[in-house]
Design a protein around this motif. Structure first.
Motif, PDB file in Angstrom:
ATOM      1  N   GLY A 137       0.782  -1.225   0.000  1.00 34.20           N
ATOM      2  CA  GLY A 137       0.000   0.000   0.000  1.00 34.20           C
ATOM      3  C   GLY A 137       0.815   1.276   0.000  1.00 34.20           C
ATOM      4  N   GLU A 138       2.127   1.185   0.167  1.00 34.84           N
ATOM      5  CA  GLU A 138       2.956   2.386   0.276  1.00 34.84           C
ATOM      6  C   GLU A 138       3.493   2.885  -1.061  1.00 34.84           C
ATOM      7  OE1 GLU A 138       4.930   2.033   4.731  1.00 34.84           O
ATOM      8  OE2 GLU A 138       5.870   0.960   3.060  1.00 34.84           O
ATOM      9  N   GLY A 139       3.800   1.988  -1.962  1.00 38.61           N
ATOM     10  CA  GLY A 139       4.447   2.389  -3.202  1.00 38.61           C
ATOM     11  C   GLY A 139       3.460   2.796  -4.276  1.00 38.61           C
ATOM     12  N   ASN A 140       3.916   3.614  -5.199  1.00 39.01           N
ATOM     13  CA  ASN A 140       3.022   3.975  -6.304  1.00 39.01           C
ATOM     14  C   ASN A 140       2.841   2.811  -7.265  1.00 39.01           C
ATOM     15  OD1 ASN A 140       5.782   4.408  -7.025  1.00 39.01           O
ATOM     16  ND2 ASN A 140       5.155   5.637  -8.783  1.00 39.01           N
ATOM     17  N   HIS A 141       3.734   1.821  -7.191  1.00 38.47           N
ATOM     18  CA  HIS A 141       3.547   0.576  -7.934  1.00 38.47           C
ATOM     19  C   HIS A 141       3.616  -0.616  -6.986  1.00 38.47           C
ATOM     20  CE1 HIS A 141       3.447   2.545 -11.808  1.00 38.47           C
ATOM     21  NE2 HIS A 141       4.538   3.209 -11.483  1.00 38.47           N
ATOM     22  N   SER A 142       3.094  -0.401  -5.775  1.00 36.53           N
ATOM     23  CA  SER A 142       2.960  -1.454  -4.766  1.00 36.53           C
ATOM     24  C   SER A 142       4.307  -1.876  -4.213  1.00 36.53           C
ATOM     25  CB  SER A 142       2.154  -2.627  -5.332  1.00 36.53           C
ATOM     26  OG  SER A 142       0.882  -2.163  -5.745  1.00 36.53           O
ATOM     27  N   GLU A 143       4.376  -3.086  -3.653  1.00 33.38           N
ATOM     28  CA  GLU A 143       5.557  -3.475  -2.883  1.00 33.38           C
ATOM     29  C   GLU A 143       6.821  -3.385  -3.725  1.00 33.38           C
ATOM     30  OE1 GLU A 143       3.105  -5.633  -3.653  1.00 33.38           O
ATOM     31  OE2 GLU A 143       3.907  -7.586  -4.228  1.00 33.38           O
ATOM     32  N   ASP A 144       7.904  -2.955  -3.068  1.00 35.52           N
ATOM     33  CA  ASP A 144       9.138  -2.739  -3.817  1.00 35.52           C
ATOM     34  C   ASP A 144      10.292  -2.579  -2.847  1.00 35.52           C
ATOM     35  OD1 ASP A 144      10.773  -2.199  -6.084  1.00 35.52           O
ATOM     36  OD2 ASP A 144      10.632  -0.063  -5.664  1.00 35.52           O
ATOM     37  N   VAL A 145      11.318  -3.408  -2.986  1.00 32.00           N
ATOM     38  CA  VAL A 145      12.489  -3.304  -2.122  1.00 32.00           C
ATOM     39  C   VAL A 145      13.286  -2.055  -2.486  1.00 32.00           C
ATOM     40  CG1 VAL A 145      14.087  -4.666  -3.557  1.00 32.00           C
ATOM     41  CG2 VAL A 145      14.327  -4.666  -1.065  1.00 32.00           C
ATOM     42  N   LYS A 146      13.877  -1.404  -1.493  1.00 34.60           N
ATOM     43  CA  LYS A 146      14.595  -0.144  -1.709  1.00 34.60           C
ATOM     44  C   LYS A 146      16.037  -0.257  -1.209  1.00 34.60           C
ATOM     45  CE  LYS A 146      11.081   1.907  -3.526  1.00 34.60           C
ATOM     46  NZ  LYS A 146      11.067   2.153  -4.986  1.00 34.60           N
ATOM     47  N   GLU A 147      16.701  -1.307  -1.632  1.00 31.49           N
ATOM     48  CA  GLU A 147      18.096  -1.551  -1.294  1.00 31.49           C
ATOM     49  C   GLU A 147      18.817  -2.021  -2.554  1.00 31.49           C
ATOM     50  OE1 GLU A 147      19.284  -1.274   1.891  1.00 31.49           O
ATOM     51  OE2 GLU A 147      17.715  -1.876   3.307  1.00 31.49           O
ATOM     52  N   LEU A 148      20.137  -2.002  -2.508  1.00 28.63           N
ATOM     53  CA  LEU A 148      20.932  -2.546  -3.608  1.00 28.63           C
ATOM     54  C   LEU A 148      21.838  -3.654  -3.077  1.00 28.63           C
ATOM     55  CD1 LEU A 148      22.116   0.434  -5.869  1.00 28.63           C
ATOM     56  CD2 LEU A 148      20.453  -1.340  -6.402  1.00 28.63           C
ATOM     57  N   TRP A 149      21.570  -4.868  -3.541  1.00 27.98           N
ATOM     58  CA  TRP A 149      22.473  -5.981  -3.253  1.00 27.98           C
ATOM     59  C   TRP A 149      22.473  -6.923  -4.449  1.00 27.98           C
ATOM     60  CZ3 TRP A 149      17.456  -6.089  -1.563  1.00 27.98           C
ATOM     61  CH2 TRP A 149      16.737  -7.272  -1.685  1.00 27.98           C
TER      62      TRP A 149
END
Length: 903
Positions: free
Chosen positions: A109-121
């Motif tokens: 519910g937070e993202g403009n395109h729904s769930e999405d990880v916000k890290e780089l690995w």
């Protein structure tokens, strides 16, 4: 037969190959591995809410303070195959509000395109037995932008791109740490860990590094399980005590201090209860807030961390060493440490050199190896016992009664407790039945025994429903996924036979019997009219159509699905092929093979005559297959969406050799009798009575004329064909959207090459235009199969409008090249899948690190959706392989790179 791998190039002749062989005789090389998820919070398993609001019930903010019930998560996680003990790293840059113990991302519910990880690995390397594994995490030196990532994405519309961590500027001027975590096994029970920290910034910087060991909390849910303990040993190592696991010792070289707490929920923080103790977040509170009472003074707990404070010069590096081994193993723990790592890295190189010896280009080898690494790191321990989940644990409050009739409440038999290949370790940290089929086809190249075991696992009685349905995924176990398991099993069998020189008939027979149960479920449950026209519902194609097919239609009635029916035609042919293979060794299977032959003809006939006027799912005027909407009043309306739904009938194809007639005479007689007595059906399928020059026979829904018509759509750059593969929806709909009106509502399908602008189906998936790896793989596989029959004389214009013609094998080769171009560096120095970010495309410490996404932009090839979905995007490893192992054609592929050169 597929081409056999000669002894010269056998992966089983390497040290890693010998370890793989040893696992078959009982050596436990797979007992320890990267079996920890990147996300346990926000999963269905941890959701005890009344209405199934998993993301809200267990958010990221709770994860550091609340003990999990069904699993664990961590960064660069390592554990035993039941996660009794977990091992990973935590980090703190001196600025963050919390210790970095797990990956952060936006909820649905937070993202403009729904769930999405916000890290780089990045998962960089690995071997099938996990004798060596390596991953890289990029950690900012500035405060991690948690709040900004949430706020910026929340403020954006669905018509705008996602706001990513590299858009925040935290990696500017190289002000971040590259944290590389490596594992190497000295023996099946003895794991070495090396963490290397590189300061990429222009100034000296300090990093707090905390390798952590903890026990999965099992004691809070049952009075019968004692608490696990970790205690300080006299030599500053720690020793474990667990009711279900032998004692272990963990050694850390040169740590600053040793910290202990309990893997228990902090009810004081979460609920305001007046309780004291050293809870799950104790180490966090000690490091970040200096709270000395948050950690144990008794030098024991169920969670511990070795604390390193590393001050690293600009451009410099620092390393730490740890070793986890049985407590009764003696000897200096760091003697020979570096040599063991050197040996395992060398052996990993040797293993992939044997696999890749016919791959000349270094970039292709690197992409394939990275794809395998992602798949190996995505093997996760998965625990989910539905009866216990529904009724609750004896030591815990009773769950809300609403759950007893809610999600998954009719799957009381399901009790999963295994290491499984996951689609993605953060966005999809749960298995999906059809994803897993594609995973296994690729895994078979490097670990055929694991691939076979995974396919069989899904069909065991504690997975498969008693009615024969396979579990879809934890959000809706009863959803319907495309039946790809039989095709996967056949390809795995072929690859295994090619690698080892002998087919595993016992595996094929086991999987066949279980698949027949599933096939029967499909026939009984998904063919509402008993007419061999199927209404599978969801079928993975969630955003491709007019309606959400998992739910009752707003119009009432039902849809006769082109894709559902074609998937079943494919399934029937796959089971036919397996039955014929088994019949060559046991003639009992000839009768079963004949049953599937007849069923395939009935499905072909049904697709041609679904409507009262004798017309079918094929639209002769448009020369395309469409779904048909069946209204309650009996009216039937074609839903004229040019999508992958209309191309899937090409997947139902099988070529049989003339030896079938000579070796299996009972099957041959029965088939001949049937086609003679049902000529109305026989004329619908391609060339069963018309062998080609090689005495091969073609079973397909498409005769040559109709195949060419479909290919004219698929291979037209104004419709499906893109520079990077075949789109899921025709570009035709960009200017000509499909619209259907009912009861004052408009239902519309546009061509959307990137992120979806519709929230109709929920989630972040978009099938309205992007290139999607699994269906491209099946299309390529099917083209090779057609070419086996038609040969080089059958040519079509490719691309449409170019004036050039090509054979079906040449087209399949070219499509492989287009998909490969997503990841390979082009002449412009860019890798299309990395998107528009200059940092990812050109910065020296980013441009060679690969991500494997859920799907790819239909015009640019940029990776979209889940960013670590190496599961089915890992198919690129199979498609890059110079031998067509796992694909339909014999011999060595010419694998045209013409498309890449033109680009």
């Amino acid at each position: 037969m597929l081409d056999a791998i000669s002894p010269r190039r056998g992966i089983f002749d390497t040290a890693e190959g010998r370890r793989l062989s040893a696992t078959e005789t009982g050596e436990a090389w797979r007992q320890w591995g990267p079996y920890l998820s990147e996300r346990q919070w926000g999963t269905v398993r941890e959701d005890y809410s009344p209405n199934g609001t998993a993301w809200e019930h267990f958010p990221h903010d709770h994860a550091r303070s609340r003990a999990y019930r069904w699993g664990e998560d961590g960064i660069a996680g390592w554990g035993d195959d039941h996660l009794r003990w977990c091992f990973g790293i935590a980090l703190w840059n001196g600025r963050d509000p919390i210790l970095k113990e797990r990956m952060f991302g936006l909820t649905n519910g937070e993202g403009n395109h729904s769930e999405d990880v916000k890290e780089l690995w990045y998962f960089q390397d690995g071997t099938p037995t996990h004798s060596y594994m390596r991953m890289l995490y990029k950690y900012p030196q500035a405060e991690f932008p948690y709040a900004r990532l949430v706020a910026e994405n929340r403020a954006r519309s669905r018509h705008e791109p996602e706001f990513e961590i590299y858009d925040t500027g935290v990696f500017d001027e190289g002000r971040y740490f590259d944290v590389t975590v490596e594992y190497a096994k000295a023996s099946p029970e003895d794991t070495l860990m090396r963490v290397t920290v590189v300061n990429r910034g222009p100034d000296e910087a300090t990093l707090h590094l905390l390798p952590q060991l903890w026990a999965r909390n099992m004691w809070s849910w049952s009075t019968e399980i004692p608490r696990a303990r970790i205690r300080l040993h006299s030599d500053n190592s720690v020793e474990t005590e667990h009711p279900m696991f032998p004692r272990l010792r963990l050694f850390a070289d040169g740590a600053l201090e040793l910290l202990f707490c309990e893997n228990e929920t902090n009810h004081r923080r979460l609920s305001g209860l007046a309780v004291n103790g050293c809870f799950k977040d104790g180490i966090n509170d000690y490091i970040v807030h200096g709270d000395k009472d948050a950690v144990s003074r008794d030098s024991e707990g169920s969670k511990c961390a070795f604390h390193y404070q590393l001050t690293v010069a600009a451009g410099g590096s620092a390393s730490v060493r740890l070793r986890l081994r049985p407590a009764d193993m003696h000897g200096e723990p760091f003697a020979g440490f570096d040599r063991i790592f050197t040996d395992r890295v060398t052996e990993a190189d040797e293993f992939y050199a044997a696999l890749q010896q016919d791959m000349d280009e270094p970039d292709r080898r690197a992409v394939q190896r990275a794809a395998f690494a992602g798949m190996l790191w995505s093997k996760q321990f998965y625990y989910f016992d539905i009866p216990t989940w529904l009724k609750g644990d004896p030591t815990q409050p009773t769950p809300p009664t609403e759950r007893l009739g809610g999600r998954n409440s009719d799957w009381h038999h399901l009790n999963n407790y295994d290491v499984i290949s996951m689609p993605d370790t953060w966005e999809f940290p749960w298995y999906a039945s059809w994803d897993l089929g594609f995973h296994c086809a690729t895994f078979a190249l490097i670990d055929p025994e694991f691939a076979k075991a995974q396919l069989l696992l899904l069909m065991r009685e504690w997975y498969m429903h008693p009615n024969g349905q396979l579990p879809a995924y934890e959000w809706a176990l009863g959803d319907v996924n495309p039946p790809v398991q039989a095709r996967a099993a056949w390809r795995v069998y072929q690859i295994d036979r090619a690698l080892k020189g002998k087919g595993d008939l016992a595996f094929l027979e086991r999987v066949f019997h279980k698949l027949m149960l599933n096939f029967t479920w499909w026939v009984n449950r998904q063919d509402s009219g008993g007419r061999n026209i199927f209404q599978g519902g969801f079928l993975g194609l969630d955003n491709i159509g007019v309606f959400d097919r998992s739910k009752p239609l707003p119009t009432g009635g039902f849809i006769s699905q082109s894709d559902g029916t074609a998937w079943m035609a494919m399934y029937t042919l796959n089971l036919l092929r397996i039955a014929l293979e088994l019949a060559e060794h046991d003639h009992v299977y000839e009768d079963i093979a004949l049953k599937f032959f007849e069923h395939f003809l009935f499905i072909a006939g049904a697709m041609e005559h679904v409507n009262d006027d004798g017309t079918g799912l094929w639209d002769e005027a448009d020369e395309f297959y469409y779904d048909v909407l069946n209204m309650p009043d009996g009216k039937r309306i074609p839903l004229k969406v040019r999508s992958m739904v209309g191309l899937i009938p090409m997947f139902a194809v099988e070529v049989l050799g003339d030896h079938i007639r000579t070796r299996l005479p009972a099957f041959a007689r029965g088939a001949r009798w049937f086609v003679e007595h049902r000529p109305d059906l026989a004329h619908l399928i391609s060339h069963w009575e018309e062998p080609n020059q090689g005495d091969q026979y073609l079973l397909s829904l498409l005769r040559g004329h109709r195949l060419k018509k479909l290919l004219r759509r698929a291979l037209d750059e104004a419709e499906f064909l893109s520079a990077h593969g075949v789109r899921s929806v025709s570009k035709y709909h960009a200017d000509n959207p499909f619209s259907f009106s009912f009861d004052g509502m408009e239902y519309r399908v546009d061509y959307e090459p990137g992120e979806s602008t519709s929230n109709l189906f929920g989630g972040n998936s978009n099938w309205r235009g992007p290139v999607w790896m699994p269906v491209n793989f099946l299309l390529i596989d099917s083209l090779y199969e057609f070419h086996r029959y038609y040969g080089d004389d059958f040519k079509v214009e490719f691309p449409v409008g170019s004036g050039r013609v090509a054979t079906l094998a040449e087209i399949a080769d070219d499509l492989r090249g287009r998909l490969a171009s997503l990841f390979l560096r082009g002449k412009d120095g860019r890798r299309p899948s990395l998107g528009a970010s200059d940092l990812l495309q050109h910065a020296p410490n980013f441009r060679d690190h690969l991500l494997f996404n859920e799907y790819y932009h239909g015009e640019t090839g940029a990776g979209l959706g889940a960013s670590h979905q190496t599961g089915w995007s890992g198919l690129i490893a199979l498609l890059l392989h110079p031998h067509r192992l796992g694909l339909a054609i014999n011999g060595i592929s010419t694998f045209s790179t013409r498309h890449l050169e033109d680009a």
